[in-house]
Design an enzyme around this catalytic site. Structure first.
Site, PDB file in Angstrom:
ATOM      1  N   GLY A  33       0.816  -1.214   0.000  1.00  0.00           N
ATOM      2  CA  GLY A  33       0.000   0.000   0.000  1.00  0.00           C
ATOM      3  C   GLY A  33       0.840   1.251   0.000  1.00  0.00           C
ATOM      4  O   GLY A  33       2.044   1.211  -0.268  1.00  0.00           O
ATOM      5  N   ASN A  34       0.213   2.384   0.252  1.00  0.00           N
ATOM      6  CA  ASN A  34       0.937   3.662   0.316  1.00  0.00           C
ATOM      7  C   ASN A  34       0.269   4.579   1.336  1.00  0.00           C
ATOM      8  O   ASN A  34      -0.736   4.215   1.936  1.00  0.00           O
ATOM      9  CB  ASN A  34       1.011   4.295  -1.081  1.00  0.00           C
ATOM     10  CG  ASN A  34      -0.354   4.614  -1.633  1.00  0.00           C
ATOM     11  OD1 ASN A  34      -1.052   5.503  -1.149  1.00  0.00           O
ATOM     12  ND2 ASN A  34      -0.780   3.839  -2.636  1.00  0.00           N
ATOM     13  N   ARG A  35       0.829   5.745   1.545  1.00  0.00           N
ATOM     14  CA  ARG A  35       0.411   6.622   2.633  1.00  0.00           C
ATOM     15  C   ARG A  35      -0.728   7.586   2.313  1.00  0.00           C
ATOM     16  O   ARG A  35      -1.030   8.479   3.100  1.00  0.00           O
ATOM     17  CB  ARG A  35       1.613   7.440   3.124  1.00  0.00           C
ATOM     18  CG  ARG A  35       2.703   6.592   3.728  1.00  0.00           C
ATOM     19  CD  ARG A  35       3.804   7.465   4.305  1.00  0.00           C
ATOM     20  NE  ARG A  35       4.938   6.669   4.721  1.00  0.00           N
ATOM     21  CZ  ARG A  35       5.002   5.992   5.867  1.00  0.00           C
ATOM     22  NH1 ARG A  35       3.987   6.049   6.712  1.00  0.00           N
ATOM     23  NH2 ARG A  35       6.060   5.278   6.157  1.00  0.00           N
ATOM     24  N   SER A  36      -1.345   7.444   1.152  1.00  0.00           N
ATOM     25  CA  SER A  36      -2.402   8.399   0.811  1.00  0.00           C
ATOM     26  C   SER A  36      -3.609   8.241   1.736  1.00  0.00           C
ATOM     27  O   SER A  36      -4.123   7.143   1.924  1.00  0.00           O
ATOM     28  CB  SER A  36      -2.839   8.205  -0.642  1.00  0.00           C
ATOM     29  OG  SER A  36      -3.900   9.078  -0.929  1.00  0.00           O
ATOM     30  N   ALA A 100      -3.324   7.749  -5.277  1.00  0.00           N
ATOM     31  CA  ALA A 100      -1.974   7.195  -5.366  1.00  0.00           C
ATOM     32  C   ALA A 100      -2.123   5.745  -5.818  1.00  0.00           C
ATOM     33  O   ALA A 100      -2.658   4.911  -5.092  1.00  0.00           O
ATOM     34  CB  ALA A 100      -1.283   7.274  -4.012  1.00  0.00           C
TER      35      ALA A 100
END
Ligand code: CTP
Ligand code: CA
Length: 227
Positions: A33-36, A100
């Site tokens: 995943g990512n931090r968005s 993102a």
């Protein structure tokens, strides 16, 4: 919308906004995943609805309540986000890709939980995800039915403007909203600051302020291209 009144400059417009960050399954319990947080995308959707637009918000893994009067489509992975965006832009005037999107995904997500048997972890093999924003640009370039205005976002940590200009050209979009990552900006914070790169035009500086304010400037630039 009760907010749609005399200042509703987006009344009659259909717009699509993607928000949040995709998750790419590794196994049934784990993902890449990512931090968005989705805050900027939700601000864009809220502000567009307040200005009279009919809004479809494609939300990837966002823990925020649905904005009032907005059609929300929830997705998890980049492939799901692609299908939802392509579906939603069919008769849209503008699309803003604030999500993102994972560039890569595990080739073959495991159907059962990976156990830590053995001493060495197994490698996770990745494959490239489709570039949704580039696809939107290509479809337009090929003369296919397309939203009139296509907008991308980019978070950069270094060479922010040079990377942004190259990305704007590569993606074939009209506007690229470039964030500098770091200094407590962008991810998960209520404030944002950005430079909007305009294809064939000059850059627009948006000073640090609430994400709703940045959304307002982005819609001003989009509205000017829809008349
Ligand atoms: N984007 C997309 N599909 C992808 C990756 C990105 O539509 N598979 C969109 C994002 O939603 C964003 C823009 O492209 O609007 C820029 O994303 P970014 O990750 O900065 O661009 P990349 O081309 O993936 O370049 P980088 O190597 O810097 O990650
Ligand atoms: Ca990327």
């Amino acid at each position: 919308s009760v907010l749609a009144g005399a200042g509703a400059d987006l009344a009659g417009r259909r717009v699509v906004v993607s928000a949040g960050g995709t998750r790419e399954a590794i196994d049934p319990v784990r993902f890449i995943g990512n931090r968005s947080s989705g805050l900027q995308g939700y601000a864009l959707a809220r502000v567009a609805a307040a200005r009279g637009a009919s809004v479809t918000l494609v939300a990837a893994n966002v823990s925020l309540p649905d904005p009032a009067g907005v059609d929300v489509v929830r997705v998890e992975s980049a492939l799901q986000l692609r299908d939802a965006v392509i579906d939603a832009v069919a008769d849209a005037d503008a699309v803003v890709m604030a999500a993102a999107v994972a560039d890569f995904r595990p080739v073959a997500p495991r159907l059962t939980k990976i156990k830590k048997t053995g001493d060495e972890p197994e490698a996770i093999h990745l494959t490239k995800n489709p570039d949704i924003l580039a696809e939107l640009g290509e479809r337009r370039r090929a003369g296919e039915k397309s939203p009139k205005v296509i907008v991308g976002f980019a978070a950069e940590t270094d060479d922010v403007l040079a990377n942004g200009q190259a990305k704007l050209a590569r993606k074939g979009c009209d506007l690229l909203v470039v964030n500098q990552v770091g200094e407590n900006l962008a991810f998960g914070t209520p404030d944002n600051a950005a430079t909007v790169l305009v294809a064939g035009g000059e850059a627009v500086e948006i000073p640090r302020g609430p994400k709703d304010d940045l959304a307002g400037v982005v819609w001003d630039l989009i509205a000017a291209r829809l008349v």
